[in-house]
Design an enzyme around this catalytic site. Structure first.
Site: not given
Length: 274
Positions: A41, A113, A154
């Site tokens: 990330e 995300k 994540c």
């Protein structure tokens, strides 16, 4: 068997320096006969200072760093799963975006995300990702040399519904790039990654940020590759490095034949309980 390369980074605030690291890793991946490189990330820059970071954050089409990586993929013949980078999506917001770039340099998939890291940890760390980033809306998969690849980033890992959908879409590999904090990494990193691999009956590749960063944060590291049985094939510890792993398609078939949980899954009705 398909060989992949995993890059563990300690990205700083200078995107030129970080892009240099990724380009070098693509060259090393090619030398090591890897079909695809996975990065963490915020590979291009990891900077909690929005004012400082904003000068280098462009739209996807106007980013010189993404363009450099596209050229490097074309020159090396290696696919890149860029864990994520910040891209400008409107005047006020950015997206935390994963990109898949093929061996010709074409961007063939992008994932923003979904789940924003808005937390207050007992360590005193406080994060409000939603102040800066616009959450994504779409589940994304793509056919690659390593098989059918599902994308996530994540904090997504704590929301199993996303991975249930990626499992339903028959992913062979799920990328879970991260910049995990040290306290949450020590407590939850390995168990969550193994759970996502087991429940989705696929490989998980989790390239991570590691170490003390220029913006003052510390990240946990321990980039992982996990097989569909939940066995850890790679744990990179807490130092930046590149590593290679061979993914075995026969292992996917073996595990899915023993435990066909994806085929056995039932619809769970919504409860009427208050």
């Amino acid at each position: 068997m398909t060989r992949i390369a995993v890059l563990q980074m300690c990205s700083g605030v200078d995107p030129d320096d970080n892009t240099d690291v990724i380009v070098d890793a693509l060259q090393r991946a090619a030398s090591g006969s890897a079909a695809m490189l996975f990065t963490p990330e915020m590979s291009i820059a990891l900077d909690s200072n929005r004012k400082r970071a904003s000068g280098s954050i462009k739209t996807e089409d106007n980013s010189p760093y993404i363009e450099r990586l596209r050229r490097a993929c074309s020159e090396t013949g290696v696919w890149l799963s860029l864990g994520s980078c910040a891209v400008l999506v409107d005047e006020q917001r950015w997206a935390n975006r994963a990109l898949v770039i093929d061996a010709s340099g074409r961007i063939c998939a992008r994932y923003d995300k979904m789940h924003m890291f808005d937390v207050d940890l007992a360590s005193g760390e406080s994060w409000r990702e939603s102040k800066t980033y616009r959450p994504g809306q779409d589940v994304v998969t793509i056919d690659t040399p390593v098989g059918h690849l599902g994308l996530s980033i994540c904090y997504d890992i704590r929301f199993p519904a996303l991975y249930q959908e990626l499992g339903r879409l028959s992913c062979d590999v799920i990328a879970i790039p991260a910049a995990f904090t040290v306290p949450t990494g020590q407590a939850h990193w390995h168990i969550l990654q193994r759970a996502r691999a087991i429940e989705s009956s696929c490989y998980v590749v989790a390239a991570a940020q590691a170490g003390s960063h220029a913006d003052g944060r510390r990240t946990y590291g321990h980039s992982l590759v996990i097989d569909p049985w939940g066995e850890v094939l790679l744990d990179m510890g807490d130092k930046p490095d590149i590593a290679f792993v061979d993914l075995d398609n026969a292992r996917l078939a073996e595990v899915r034949a023993q435990l066909p949980s994806l085929a056995n899954r039932r619809h769970i009705p919504q409860s009427s309980a208050q």
